[in-house]
Design an enzyme around this catalytic site. Structure first.
Site, PDB file in Angstrom:
ATOM      1  N   ARG A 233       0.852  -1.195   0.000  1.00  0.00           N
ATOM      2  CA  ARG A 233       0.000   0.000   0.000  1.00  0.00           C
ATOM      3  C   ARG A 233       0.886   1.243   0.000  1.00  0.00           C
ATOM      4  O   ARG A 233       1.971   1.241   0.598  1.00  0.00           O
ATOM      5  CB  ARG A 233      -0.911   0.025   1.225  1.00  0.00           C
ATOM      6  CG  ARG A 233      -2.135  -0.885   1.114  1.00  0.00           C
ATOM      7  CD  ARG A 233      -3.164  -0.313   0.147  1.00  0.00           C
ATOM      8  NE  ARG A 233      -4.329  -1.158  -0.008  1.00  0.00           N
ATOM      9  CZ  ARG A 233      -4.489  -2.066  -0.959  1.00  0.00           C
ATOM     10  NH1 ARG A 233      -3.526  -2.273  -1.835  1.00  0.00           N
ATOM     11  NH2 ARG A 233      -5.601  -2.773  -1.056  1.00  0.00           N
ATOM     12  N   GLU A 260       3.850   8.333  -7.302  1.00  0.00           N
ATOM     13  CA  GLU A 260       3.503   9.639  -6.738  1.00  0.00           C
ATOM     14  C   GLU A 260       4.358  10.683  -7.443  1.00  0.00           C
ATOM     15  O   GLU A 260       5.453  10.363  -7.935  1.00  0.00           O
ATOM     16  CB  GLU A 260       3.740   9.651  -5.228  1.00  0.00           C
ATOM     17  CG  GLU A 260       2.862   8.656  -4.482  1.00  0.00           C
ATOM     18  CD  GLU A 260       2.718   8.994  -3.013  1.00  0.00           C
ATOM     19  OE1 GLU A 260       2.722  10.200  -2.673  1.00  0.00           O
ATOM     20  OE2 GLU A 260       2.584   8.060  -2.206  1.00  0.00           O
ATOM     21  N   HIS A 274      -0.183   0.395 -10.287  1.00  0.00           N
ATOM     22  CA  HIS A 274      -1.067  -0.371  -9.396  1.00  0.00           C
ATOM     23  C   HIS A 274      -1.617  -1.615 -10.095  1.00  0.00           C
ATOM     24  O   HIS A 274      -2.821  -1.862 -10.139  1.00  0.00           O
ATOM     25  CB  HIS A 274      -2.211   0.509  -8.892  1.00  0.00           C
ATOM     26  CG  HIS A 274      -2.808   0.005  -7.610  1.00  0.00           C
ATOM     27  ND1 HIS A 274      -3.874   0.606  -6.984  1.00  0.00           N
ATOM     28  CD2 HIS A 274      -2.495  -1.067  -6.832  1.00  0.00           C
ATOM     29  CE1 HIS A 274      -4.182  -0.055  -5.887  1.00  0.00           C
ATOM     30  NE2 HIS A 274      -3.349  -1.084  -5.775  1.00  0.00           N
TER      31      HIS A 274
END
Length: 391
Positions: A233, A260, A274
């Site tokens: 995560r 990010e 992801h």
């Protein structure tokens, strides 16, 4: 007829588990009995009073307001282990990408589009290949943080590749301990694991206790030149701290499934979109497991793989419609009061089970005859009872 509302695209193999004779399944159902979803966020949505259960086709449930749902007596299921193999394989790919000059080498090859002579290209590549040399995984040490379904598979695969494996998990369950290969050595704390590992793979849930588990302070313990892999995560790591460690040449590489902004345009970061559980097999496995868990609960009141309720299962000993289930705040005396209500209405109990987890308790009671609406209302009125069902 049970009504299941779907969010996201759920595998047909999972949805087909809901027999159309007893289930209505669609994305636009009013007053559903249950939800089945993947990543859709429920935090800002009102919950219909009809909803009894939510099944997340995946391991994480940070998109579900679990604490709020628990207070309303709504069971929240996840599917631990259903996507474990998919994530394990991507972790392995991440280690290989970080240990060999695979991506830089392939990118270099794509710059040679002006060359037309194959022999000339071959000679050039023979000269340049040393720029993309790497190292083998065999003999290196992998530190696995979190030894659940995915972490134990990663550990097992690393051992098969000839790596040394160190594990750390302060919340290791007995079941997970049995699953863990005996060759995995246990680290006493996170700092010990970080200081010994050439590769570190994170496999802990995103909860308050693990938020920014990897930060400036913990990264001080990292073995110089280590590779950090995060396919768990995003909240587990502090991204700015990762960047600082990379710039200080403490970490050599960061491989993650959670891009990010501060991580982009860096040669020492391999960020994937992801895709850890994005395989056809994993999506099928998750959907099938989620569907079966909802069926077991809606049809029989049994609970398996809930994140907020205890594991409870009981074979039926009476006719359909004579099983009463209820959840209550986990305080003393509630079950006794409910049994008194049944006795007052001359209803005999055939079998029962009672389990608790944290602040919630759950009960399954098989009765000699189906309870009347008056009985159900009387049980619902018992102090601390949250919800009641007849199944």
């Amino acid at each position: 007829m049970f009504k299941i509302k779907t969010y996201n695209k759920i595998s047909v193999n999972g949805l087909n588990r809901f027999g159309r004779d007893h289930y209505e399944v669609a994305s636009d159902i009013n007053e559903p009995d249950a939800y089945i979803l993947r990543s859709h966020k429920l935090h800002d949505e009102s919950l219909p009073a009809s909803v009894r259960a939510v099944a997340r086709a995946g391991a994480g449930v940070n998109n579900v307001p679990v604490a709020d749902y628990t207070k309303k007596g709504v069971v929240v299921f996840n599917t631990p282990g259903a996507n474990a193999n998919a994530v394990k394989e991507l972790v392995l790919a991440g280690m290989l990408l970080a240990s060999r000059g695979i991506i830089p080498g392939m990118n270099y090859v794509q710059t040679l589009t002006d060359m037309t002579d194959a022999d000339e290209m071959s000679k050039l590549l023979e000269k340049q290949k040393s720029n993309f040399a790497g190292s083998e995984l065999m003999g290196k040490t992998l530190g696995v943080v979190g030894l659940g379904a995915i972490g134990s598979l990663v550990a097992e695969t690393a051992l098969a590749l000839g790596m040394n494996v160190v594990g750390y998990d302060p919340a290791l369950s007995v079941e997970a301990a049995w699953r863990l290969p005996s060759q995995v050595s246990r680290a006493d704390n996170l700092q010990s694991l970080l200081s010994r590992s050439d590769f570190i793979s994170l496999h802990v849930p995103a909860i308050e206790a693990t938020k920014h588990l990897i930060n400036d302070e913990s990264l001080k313990s990292v073995k110089e030149g280590a590779v950090l892999l995060n396919f768990a995560r995003d909240a587990i790591v502090e991204p700015e701290a990762i960047v600082r460690s990379l710039e200080a040449k403490r970490l050599r590489q960061y491989v993650c499934d959670f891009p990010e902004p501060c991580l982009l345009s860096r040669d020492d970061v391999y960020a994937m979109p992801h895709i850890g559980a994005s395989t056809l097999e994993a999506e099928d496995n998750c959907a099938v497991m989620a569907a079966e868990q909802l069926k077991g609960y809606l049809e029989h009141g049994n609970i398996r793989n809930a994140v907020n309720f205890p594991e409870v299962s009981m074979e039926r000993t009476g006719e359909l419609g004579s099983r009463l289930t209820f959840c209550n705040e986990n305080v003393s005396g509630v079950l006794g009061h409910v049994l008194s209500v049944l006795a007052d209405h001359d209803i005999n109990v055939i079998d029962m089970v009672n389990k608790s987890r944290g602040e919630i308790a759950y009960n399954i009671i098989d009765l000699e005859q189906p309870p009347t609406e008056a009985v159900v209302q009387a049980v619902s009125s018992v102090e601390h009872v949250v919800s009641v069902r007849v199944v």
